[in-house]
Design a protein around this motif. Structure first.
Motif, PDB file in Angstrom:
ATOM      1  N   GLY A  33      16.186  -7.550 -33.198  1.00  9.78           N
ATOM      2  CA  GLY A  33      17.150  -6.506 -33.516  1.00  9.78           C
ATOM      3  C   GLY A  33      16.546  -5.136 -33.275  1.00  9.78           C
ATOM      4  O   GLY A  33      15.375  -4.896 -33.597  1.00  9.78           O
ATOM      5  N   ALA A  34      17.320  -4.212 -32.733  1.00  7.05           N
ATOM      6  CA  ALA A  34      16.780  -2.892 -32.410  1.00  7.05           C
ATOM      7  C   ALA A  34      16.228  -2.194 -33.648  1.00  7.05           C
ATOM      8  O   ALA A  34      15.153  -1.583 -33.612  1.00  7.05           O
ATOM      9  N   TYR A  35      16.948  -2.269 -34.763  1.00  4.29           N
ATOM     10  CA  TYR A  35      16.515  -1.631 -36.000  1.00  4.29           C
ATOM     11  C   TYR A  35      15.142  -2.169 -36.406  1.00  4.29           C
ATOM     12  O   TYR A  35      14.223  -1.400 -36.746  1.00  4.29           O
ATOM     13  N   TYR A  36      14.987  -3.486 -36.362  1.00  4.92           N
ATOM     14  CA  TYR A  36      13.761  -4.108 -36.872  1.00  4.92           C
ATOM     15  C   TYR A  36      12.649  -4.158 -35.826  1.00  4.92           C
ATOM     16  O   TYR A  36      11.487  -4.369 -36.169  1.00  4.92           O
ATOM     17  N   HIS A  37      12.998  -3.944 -34.571  1.00 10.06           N
ATOM     18  CA  HIS A  37      11.998  -3.636 -33.554  1.00 10.06           C
ATOM     19  C   HIS A  37      11.270  -2.357 -33.963  1.00 10.06           C
ATOM     20  O   HIS A  37      10.032  -2.295 -33.956  1.00 10.06           O
ATOM     21  N   HIS A  38      12.015  -1.344 -34.345  1.00  6.63           N
ATOM     22  CA  HIS A  38      11.405  -0.102 -34.799  1.00  6.63           C
ATOM     23  C   HIS A  38      10.596  -0.323 -36.085  1.00  6.63           C
ATOM     24  O   HIS A  38       9.482   0.194 -36.224  1.00  6.63           O
ATOM     25  N   ALA A  39      11.155  -1.085 -37.025  1.00  2.79           N
ATOM     26  CA  ALA A  39      10.454  -1.320 -38.287  1.00  2.79           C
ATOM     27  C   ALA A  39       9.120  -2.025 -38.067  1.00  2.79           C
ATOM     28  O   ALA A  39       8.120  -1.709 -38.726  1.00  2.79           O
ATOM     29  N   TYR A  40       9.093  -2.979 -37.144  1.00  5.13           N
ATOM     30  CA  TYR A  40       7.845  -3.687 -36.832  1.00  5.13           C
ATOM     31  C   TYR A  40       6.804  -2.701 -36.316  1.00  5.13           C
ATOM     32  O   TYR A  40       5.606  -2.811 -36.629  1.00  5.13           O
ATOM     33  N   ALA A  41       7.238  -1.713 -35.539  1.00  6.69           N
ATOM     34  CA  ALA A  41       6.311  -0.707 -35.024  1.00  6.69           C
ATOM     35  C   ALA A  41       5.680   0.081 -36.163  1.00  6.69           C
ATOM     36  O   ALA A  41       4.463   0.351 -36.147  1.00  6.69           O
ATOM     37  N   LEU A  42       6.463   0.466 -37.173  1.00  4.97           N
ATOM     38  CA  LEU A  42       5.886   1.202 -38.293  1.00  4.97           C
ATOM     39  C   LEU A  42       4.937   0.323 -39.097  1.00  4.97           C
ATOM     40  O   LEU A  42       3.876   0.788 -39.545  1.00  4.97           O
ATOM     41  N   ASN A  43       5.289  -0.942 -39.295  1.00  5.40           N
ATOM     42  CA  ASN A  43       4.375  -1.846 -40.004  1.00  5.40           C
ATOM     43  C   ASN A  43       3.046  -1.952 -39.266  1.00  5.40           C
ATOM     44  O   ASN A  43       1.977  -1.972 -39.888  1.00  5.40           O
ATOM     45  N   GLN A  44       3.089  -2.035 -37.945  1.00  5.42           N
ATOM     46  CA  GLN A  44       1.861  -2.058 -37.155  1.00  5.42           C
ATOM     47  C   GLN A  44       1.083  -0.752 -37.326  1.00  5.42           C
ATOM     48  O   GLN A  44      -0.146  -0.763 -37.515  1.00  5.42           O
ATOM     49  N   ALA A  45       1.777   0.374 -37.259  1.00  2.00           N
ATOM     50  CA  ALA A  45       1.111   1.669 -37.388  1.00  2.00           C
ATOM     51  C   ALA A  45       0.435   1.803 -38.748  1.00  2.00           C
ATOM     52  O   ALA A  45      -0.684   2.343 -38.849  1.00  2.00           O
ATOM     53  N   MET A  46       1.086   1.311 -39.795  1.00  2.00           N
ATOM     54  CA  MET A  46       0.488   1.391 -41.129  1.00  2.00           C
ATOM     55  C   MET A  46      -0.758   0.513 -41.219  1.00  2.00           C
ATOM     56  O   MET A  46      -1.780   0.921 -41.795  1.00  2.00           O
ATOM     57  N   ALA A  47      -0.700  -0.677 -40.652  1.00  2.00           N
ATOM     58  CA  ALA A  47      -1.875  -1.557 -40.666  1.00  2.00           C
ATOM     59  C   ALA A  47      -3.044  -0.926 -39.915  1.00  2.00           C
ATOM     60  O   ALA A  47      -4.199  -0.991 -40.361  1.00  2.00           O
ATOM     61  N   LEU A  48      -2.760  -0.313 -38.780  1.00  2.00           N
ATOM     62  CA  LEU A  48      -3.819   0.323 -38.000  1.00  2.00           C
ATOM     63  C   LEU A  48      -4.404   1.535 -38.720  1.00  2.00           C
ATOM     64  O   LEU A  48      -5.517   1.971 -38.393  1.00  2.00           O
ATOM     65  N   ARG A  49      -3.667   2.051 -39.705  1.00  2.00           N
ATOM     66  CA  ARG A  49      -4.161   3.191 -40.473  1.00  2.00           C
ATOM     67  C   ARG A  49      -4.806   2.775 -41.788  1.00  2.00           C
ATOM     68  O   ARG A  49      -5.022   3.611 -42.680  1.00  2.00           O
ATOM     69  N   GLY A  50      -5.093   1.507 -41.926  1.00  2.00           N
ATOM     70  CA  GLY A  50      -5.844   1.045 -43.086  1.00  2.00           C
ATOM     71  C   GLY A  50      -5.019   0.583 -44.260  1.00  2.00           C
ATOM     72  O   GLY A  50      -5.538   0.469 -45.374  1.00  2.00           O
ATOM     73  N   TYR A  51      -3.753   0.279 -44.041  1.00  2.00           N
ATOM     74  CA  TYR A  51      -2.906  -0.278 -45.090  1.00  2.00           C
ATOM     75  C   TYR A  51      -2.764  -1.785 -44.888  1.00  2.00           C
ATOM     76  O   TYR A  51      -2.704  -2.262 -43.745  1.00  2.00           O
ATOM     77  N   ILE A  52      -2.677  -2.505 -45.982  1.00  2.00           N
ATOM     78  CA  ILE A  52      -2.157  -3.867 -45.927  1.00  2.00           C
ATOM     79  C   ILE A  52      -0.637  -3.768 -46.017  1.00  2.00           C
ATOM     80  O   ILE A  52      -0.109  -3.021 -46.845  1.00  2.00           O
TER      81      ILE A  52
END
Length: 673
Positions: free
Chosen positions: A466-485
């Motif tokens: 889904g386009a909406y959750y394609h974007h959401a997955y990107a933010l989850n990845q960005a948060m993980a790369l910034r040191g968040y679980i």
């Protein structure tokens, strides 16, 4: 140390959508949304390599949908722009002073530039000839060739109700359609030569999804019994059983050839397909049914008889299409891999078991056969976002690889793992856990729980379809790369795990039981040695915004901060958005129950900082939901930040709206967590 990928890089890959196959010329088309610039790509018998055939250049929020090929496969029709809201306003997220429109365009595959044809939606080219039926403000119209490249348009039918589900007969001489009358609907057949209209066995029920027999003499359609007004945001585990009717197109007389049994599967649940019913070779009708508690495909004779299950197993069937000769059904499913999707095929008469197309840790959806029998689908995995692909030697090979930006950081992304959680009431929920790369043993990390919207959604072990959750997955990845679980939670009332999970009791406006899964997730995370339990945040949109606000009101001791994107804050307001004449005084107990299941019922407990984000042309969650909440939080002196998008809708149409949202969220969590 290498610089972290930015959210603009992570969310910068094009998103593929709307894959369609032509009835001829081996043509296949799909849409690529490249950082908000939407264009159509095709591959066909003249050029097997995918090529771009439209030339739009702006992130203007004007969607491309309803792709439909002409009978010869050499012309493609599509809609540019979105439909009107209840005030008749077309989405205009750039606030263009010239306004915006919903219009039908045409592009020929010979290299001729795309041209706008007329205002309208749902272009449906004739199965013979060059005419195109379409909808304009609920009425059925026809476009026919005129001089040069122009077309002549005229209203085909003048009648009550709103038209939809346009279906040409195989010989192109008749047009079947659905007339929605609000409380009920009819299936009609219009004959062009005689200009005659005939209704197919009209009743008090909801008739829809007409499909022609392969010889054009009969029509099958769904009949769903009238059940009164449905308010939504509540469980529906059973209903008066639905059925399948088969009508004589010439007389309108019909008989029932299938009826769902009482209990499981008696409430109809739709698949994603051009039509809910597929009339196959040998006069077999293929349809979805939840008889086992899972959405599976079944086959029944058009003359009636026992239905045969085609897709057994624990899992759901979701996207469905058929082979050109009508012998095989192509579908995607999570049977055998519950947190992904794989494409399979099965013979329509059920004489053989389903056959997988490709193995691997991928997610595949929207499968189609080309006119020459090749298999195409949209595909993603944990690191590669949605793209169009063709099946070759049991592998999905990407079309248009040149569309991938050089700075897309696929190698830097983390691979989430599947987890399951148990709430206090014993219900199991599911999720995907993203860990920071190179996490250090003994270190405690700030943590964010992502809550999807819907709630009929499922997050997966990779880029979402889904386009909406394609974007959401990107933010989850960005948060993980910034040191968040990051825990992406599939709470009860979502799809993918069976009917009982989806239709969880006391959900939404009848009790908010899914919030128990959020609490379970926080406690499960807090027990992990790598989680700093004093720094757990929430983020989500729509239904996920609702659950974010629930967390900040119900359990302020568990959650440090939240990002609430166009969330529902009072179920009674949310219901009125979809049922404008909903009377809160008609059933005071139901109204009170809905309010008590809402964040506003305990808003006085809210003390954590929150970032509120909303577009003021939201057609799903009214802007007033955020206005009312922010008024209350300001009175309580709760730290509130906001991002508002004038003229933006619910699922943000502009890529820049997503980027501003995510950059604000990353900055907010960085300061507040």
């Amino acid at each position: 140390m290498a610089a972290q990928p930015t959210i603009r890089q992570i969310d910068g890959a094009p998103f593929a959508a709307t894959l369609v196959a032509a009835p001829a010329a081996n043509a296949v088309a799909f849409v690529l949304n490249a950082r908000g610039v939407r264009n159509i790509w095709v591959t066909d018998s003249t050029q097997p390599n995918a090529r771009q055939v439209t030339a739009f250049t702006q992130d203007d929020g004007q969607d491309l949908t309803s792709l439909a090929f002409s009978a010869d496969g050499r012309t493609l029709y599509f809609v540019r722009g979105g439909g009107p809201n209840r005030a008749g306003e077309t989405p205009n997220p750039t606030s263009d002073p010239a306004g915006a429109e919903e219009a039908i365009w045409r592009v020929r595959l010979d290299g001729t530039p795309a041209t706008r044809l007329m205002e309208g939606s749902s272009p449906t080219p004739s199965s013979r000839g060059t005419s195109v039926a379409f909808l304009r403000r609920g009425a059925i119209w026809m476009a026919s060739p005129s001089s040069g490249d122009s077309v002549r348009v005229s209203q085909l039918l003048r009648m009550r109700g709103s038209g939809g589900s346009l279906r040409w007969s195989p010989n192109g001489e008749q047009l079947a359609f659905v007339s929605n009358r609000g409380t009920h609907s009819f299936v009609g057949v219009y004959t062009l030569s005689s200009k005659a209209l005939r209704w197919m066995a009209p009743s008090t029920d909801t008739d829809n999804a007409p499909v022609w027999s392969r010889d054009g003499s009969r029509l099958a359609f769904l009949r769903v019994p009238y059940a009164g007004r449905r308010l939504g945001f509540r469980a529906t585990r059973s209903a008066q059983p639905w059925g399948i009717m088969v009508a004589n197109a010439a007389t309108g007389e019909a008989r029932e050839v299938f009826r769902a049994t009482a209990g499981r599967g008696s409430a109809y649940w739709a698949i994603v397909a051009d039509n809910q019913l597929q009339w196959m070779a040998g006069d077999r009708i293929v349809f979805p049914w939840e008889r086992t508690g899972w959405v599976h495909l079944y086959s029944v004779s058009a003359n009636g008889g026992a239905a045969k299950e085609l897709t057994p197993g624990n899992g759901e069937v979701e996207f469905v299409s058929t082979s050109p000769d009508g012998t095989r059904v192509l579908y995607n499913t999570n049977i055998g891999d519950i947190d992904r999707r794989h494409v399979m095929s099965v013979v329509a008469d059920g004489s053989a078991a389903p056959v997988p197309t490709a193995s691997g840790a991928h997610i595949a959806w929207s499968p189609v056969y080309s006119s020459q029998g090749s298999t195409y689908a949209l595909v993603s995995d944990a690191k590669q976002p949605a793209h169009a692909a063709v099946l070759q030697t049991s592998r999905w090979n990407m079309l248009a690889p040149e569309s991938m930006p050089a700075d897309f950081p696929a190698a830097s992304l983390v691979t989430p793992t599947a987890v399951s959680l148990r709430a206090a009431d014993g219900v199991t929920s599911y999720g995907q856990l993203f860990l920071p790369p190179n996490a250090q043993p003994g270190k405690k990390y700030p943590t964010v729980i992502f809550l999807h919207g819907g709630s009929r959604r499922q997050m997966l072990l990779g880029w979402n379809y889904g386009a909406y959750y394609h974007h959401a997955y990107a933010l989850n990845q960005a948060m993980a790369l910034r040191g968040y679980i990051v825990l992406s939670l599939n709470y009860r009332s979502g799809i993918g795990y069976g009917m009982e999970f989806r239709e969880a009791l006391r959900q939404g406006a009848t009790g908010g039981s899914e919030y128990g899964d959020v609490v379970a997730a926080a406690k499960w995370l807090g027990a992990r040695p790598d989680v700093d339990r004093t720094r757990i945040g929430l983020w989500g949109g729509s239904y996920g915004g609702y659950l974010t606000a629930m967390g900040l009101t119900r359990n302020p001791e568990l959650f440090k901060a939240g990002v609430d994107i166009h969330g529902v804050h009072d179920w009674n307001v949310g219901i009125q958005t979809f049922v404008p004449d909903y009377d809160v005084h008609a059933n005071r107990l139901a109204t009170r129950t809905a309010f008590l299941a809402s964040p506003m019922a305990q808003v006085k407990n809210w003390r954590a900082p929150v970032l509120l984000i909303h577009g003021d042309d939201d057609r799903n969650v009214r802007f007033v939901e955020t206005l009312t909440l922010i008024q209350q939080l300001r009175a309580q002196q709760v730290p509130v930040e906001q991002v508002v998008f004038p003229d933006e809708v619910h699922g943000f149409l502009r890529h820049e709206s997503w980027m501003r949202t995510f950059e604000a969220a990353i900055d907010f969590f960085g300061r507040k967590m």
